[in-house]
Design an enzyme around this catalytic site. Structure first.
Site, PDB file in Angstrom:
ATOM      1  N   CYS A 185       0.832  -1.202   0.000  1.00 39.17           N
ATOM      2  CA  CYS A 185       0.000   0.000   0.000  1.00 39.17           C
ATOM      3  C   CYS A 185       0.868   1.253   0.000  1.00 39.17           C
ATOM      4  O   CYS A 185       1.330   1.709   1.052  1.00 39.17           O
ATOM      5  CB  CYS A 185      -0.940   0.009   1.205  1.00 39.17           C
ATOM      6  SG  CYS A 185      -2.009   1.459   1.211  1.00 39.17           S
ATOM      7  N   CYS A 188      -0.488   4.165   2.012  1.00 35.01           N
ATOM      8  CA  CYS A 188      -0.354   4.033   3.470  1.00 35.01           C
ATOM      9  C   CYS A 188       1.075   4.276   3.923  1.00 35.01           C
ATOM     10  O   CYS A 188       1.303   4.882   4.962  1.00 35.01           O
ATOM     11  CB  CYS A 188      -0.735   2.625   3.909  1.00 35.01           C
ATOM     12  SG  CYS A 188      -2.052   1.885   2.984  1.00 35.01           S
ATOM     13  N   ASP A 189       2.038   3.756   3.175  1.00 36.02           N
ATOM     14  CA  ASP A 189       3.402   3.692   3.687  1.00 36.02           C
ATOM     15  C   ASP A 189       4.409   4.552   2.929  1.00 36.02           C
ATOM     16  O   ASP A 189       5.542   4.731   3.392  1.00 36.02           O
ATOM     17  CB  ASP A 189       3.885   2.226   3.641  1.00 36.02           C
ATOM     18  CG  ASP A 189       2.953   1.297   4.404  1.00 36.02           C
ATOM     19  OD1 ASP A 189       2.444   1.724   5.453  1.00 36.02           O
ATOM     20  OD2 ASP A 189       2.736   0.161   3.954  1.00 36.02           O
TER      21      ASP A 189
END
Ligand code: NDP
Length: 345
Positions: A185, A188-189
């Site tokens: 992701c 997300c990261d």
């Protein structure tokens, strides 16, 4: 003040992602019940809870079911999960940035904000929400039974709307560097400091790969898209955005065969990539590797109690949400591998 703190903790945890989520989940677990209460969620019931409709899931399909059932005064109970499948409540849309293709938001809306609104709408009409992950179901007799670690619900009907989760690849080093440079992701990261101004790679050739590669150019010095074929399946507009981005370079006909660490023994230092046409193996010194290779439906907890298709999606009767068990329905990505959009969920 305590209520506000708990509310904030719950919101933070709902937003946290794998790199941060494991530690966050462990450190705030003691406050989870208080946070849930402060957030308008129901605390665990002592005995089985009886309901007309039990909804399992937290994405667009689950909350649409909840809003409709609640407005029909069916008093639905909804299990939104607690980092179920490693995704915050709200589902996959919490892992994306701007949603530009949902009607009614001409300027776009952040995925997490859209899902917060959906949740608030369900709560507004009286949906009881449990922030617990369903571990088992029993559809063999009525009432149906839906169980989490803390709560058992007896339901006349069940809506399965558990969505799907991102797929991962497995090769030498892929597990060792998972969450240490390898992720599924980017949104997300991708902003993690270890990727700043360093080369990054994305695997895949669909819309997700295009979107994630573009997103990662905000942080990385260069972004490689490693794709196993010589053509993308992504939509033309998403391809054009990626291909016209000067920081993106495509590595066609290739697959990652190994991930290795940096010289200091720290996180990911690079990957070996094999050209599937020539057999040549090249070295890419990347700090990050992001899988964008599709999804798997979240159906394992059903333990064979509903008919699934060959890829594990819940089989529904064409044009309906009916499953193989009368009174159990499925909606959203858990039964849709074709469109996979908010609007169709
Ligand atoms: P897709 O299934 O569309 O694409 C998956 C990609 O991963 C394909 O290119 C596939 O390669 C590749 N792949 C699959 N398995 C492997 C493997 N084992 N090794 C290497 N490569 C692999 O998934 P997406 O997540 O990209 O998209 C899913 C749906 O969501 C689509 O309908 C898409 O349009 C939509 N979407 C829309 C967005 C938007 O409009 N903003 C953003 C993101 C997604 P191959 O092509 O060779 O099969």
């Amino acid at each position: 003040a305590l209520m506000r703190l708990c509310s904030k903790l719950a919101a933070l945890l709902r937003r946290s992602r794998p790199f941060a989520a494991a530690t966050a989940a462990a450190s705030v677990s003691a406050t989870a019940t208080a946070a849930a209460a402060a957030n308008g969620m129901e605390e665990a019931a002592a005995g089985p809870l009886r309901t007309r409709v039990c909804i399992i899931g937290s994405g667009p399909a689950a909350h649409t079911a909840a809003v409709y059932a609640a407005r029909a005064e069916l008093k639905p109970v909804l299990f939104e999960g607690w980092l179920a499948n490693d995704i915050a409540a709200g589902g996959q849309l919490t892992t994306t940035t701007d949603v530009e293709n949902f009607p009614g938001f001409p300027d776009g809306i952040l995925g997490i904000d859209l899902m917060d609104r959906c949740r608030a709408q369900s709560v507004r009409f009286g949906t009881k929400i449990f922030s617990e992950t369903v571990t088992s179901v029993d559809f063999s007799s009525r009432p149906f039974r839906v169980s989490s670690s803390d709560t058992v619900v007896h339901a006349d009907s069940v809506v399965v709307a558990t969505g799907a989760v991102a797929r991962r690849l497995h090769f030498a080093g892929s597990d060792a560097f998972w969450n240490r440079g390898i992720s599924a992701c980017a949104v997300c990261d991708g902003a993690a400091p270890i990727f700043r101004n360093k080369p990054i790679a994305v695997v895949g050739g669909g819309d997700s790969a295009m979107e994630e590669a573009n997103f990662l150019t905000k942080y990385g010095s260069r972004v490689y898209i490693i794709h196993r074929r010589d053509a993308f399946r992504a939509s033309k507009i998403m391809q054009a955005r990626a291909l016209s981005n000067p920081k993106i370079q495509v590595v066609w006909d290739s697959e990652v065969v190994e991930a290795y660490g940096g010289s200091d023994g720290g996180p990911l230092g690079g990957v070996k990539v094999k050209n599937l046409v020539t057999g040549e193996v090249s070295d890419f010194q990347v700090a990050g590797l992001f899988f964008a290779i599709g999804h798997e439906p979240a159906t394992k907890f059903l333990a064979g109690q509903l008919e699934l298709d060959s890829e594990g999606y819940v089989a529904t009767k064409p044009g309906s949400t009916h499953t193989s068990v009368k009174g159990v329905f499925a909606a959203g990505d858990v039964q849709d591998k074709k469109y996979r959009q908010w609007t169709t969920a």
